[in-house]
Design an enzyme around this catalytic site. Structure first.
Site, PDB file in Angstrom:
ATOM      1  N   CYS A 150      -6.647  -8.335   2.141  1.00  0.00           N
ATOM      2  CA  CYS A 150      -6.314  -6.772   2.874  1.00  0.00           C
ATOM      3  C   CYS A 150      -6.960  -5.789   1.683  1.00  0.00           C
ATOM      4  CB  CYS A 150      -4.583  -6.785   2.371  1.00  0.00           C
ATOM      5  SG  CYS A 150      -4.071  -5.224   3.187  1.00  0.00           S
ATOM      6  N   PHE A 151      -6.974  -5.819   0.692  1.00  0.00           N
ATOM      7  CA  PHE A 151      -7.286  -4.119  -0.090  1.00  0.00           C
ATOM      8  C   PHE A 151      -8.617  -4.396   0.260  1.00  0.00           C
ATOM      9  CE2 PHE A 151      -3.041  -4.258  -1.669  1.00  0.00           C
ATOM     10  CZ  PHE A 151      -3.035  -3.166  -1.501  1.00  0.00           C
TER      11      PHE A 151
END
Length: 278
Positions: A150-151
């Site tokens: 995600c990041f």
């Protein structure tokens, strides 16, 4: 002028299935007019890898590593990429699409909700701001994220401190209601995170990890004095009140509500059909 009152639920650390079931239940109850808008804070027991609704679990996740680290695993009802929920504060916001302060555009609603997170970081003494993808390359990256992490994937209205991403969020809209939830990183074990995904080769894994380190950062890396979870809860509760111009009233689930959530957790979010076979 009196401020609009929203509910505030601080669930503490719950199982992965209960966390996702409660977010879904709150969405349903709000859509039925049973409850006002809600902001919820929570943690995870055990620490958990969650994946987005559209991700291919078997293709992208190294389940031997998930077991080796003793992690929970769950699929979110929202999109986005894989998130390791460990040393963080997780939040969710449940509000009708028809709320007068909520833009109809997904990206603009994301910005409005994220104002609360922005104010929370500022309450911790961090100079957070929104970074908007500007180049065609950055915009293309939104459509086709190269990473399962995600990041590592860009998004509109990225919340950044000193040029690096400090919070990752995902959104879904169902039954006329917006559910946005996300992670506010306090600390991050990058070795553990990158062990949880499959890569074509070790070289690709190492390259993605280096890239990730230049894009994402945990709050405690940026502060001389580490942030405690209690301090984070206070800072972000005040942040949401200021950012959304609301008053948060603490609320605890009734016994029937909790029983409903536990049943949904068992029936849906603990099932292999939901978690693995999409």
């Amino acid at each position: 002028m009196t401020k609009e009152k929203w509910r505030f639920i601080d669930s503490g650390s719950c199982s992965p299935s209960f966390n996702m079931a409660l977010d879904e239940a709150l969405l349903d109850w709000h859509s039925e007019g049973k409850i006002p808008p809600v902001i919820r804070f929570y943690g995870w027991n055990p620490a958990t890898l969650s994946i987005g609704y559209f991700q291919k679990a078997e293709k992208e996740i190294d389940f031997e590593a998930v077991a080796r680290y003793g992690l929970g695993f769950v699929r979110r009802p929202t999109g986005g990429r894989g998130v390791l929920h460990d040393q963080e504060l997780t939040y969710s916001v449940i509000v009708t699409e028809e709320h007068p302060e909520m833009p109809h555009s997904v990206t603009e609603a994301y910005r409005v909700i994220s104002e609360g997170i922005l104010e929370g970081f500022r309450n911790l003494g961090l100079d957070a701001y929104f970074a908007v993808p500007r180049t065609e390359e950055e915009k293309e990256g939104l459509k086709n994220p190269r990473s399962s992490v995600c990041f590592d994937a860009p998004s509109w209205y990225e919340l950044v401190v000193e040029g690096r991403k400090v919070a990752g969020s995902a959104q879904t809209r169902q039954k006329g209601v917006i559910l946005q939830h996300g992670s506010i990183l306090l600390d991050l074990d990058e070795d553990k995170l990158f062990d949880l995904f499959k890569y074509p080769s070790e070289r690709v894994k190492e390259r993605m990890r280096r890239s990730f380190s230049s894009k994402a950062v945990a709050a405690n890396t940026l502060r001389a004095q580490p942030v405690t979870v209690t301090e984070a809860r206070t800072a972000f509760k005040k942040g949401f009140e200021a950012g959304l111009d609301i008053e948060l009233e603490p609320y605890e689930l009734s016994e029937p509500e909790e029983a409903y959530v536990r049943n949904l957790a068992k029936r849906k979010y603990e099932s292999d059909d939901w978690n693995y076979r999409r």
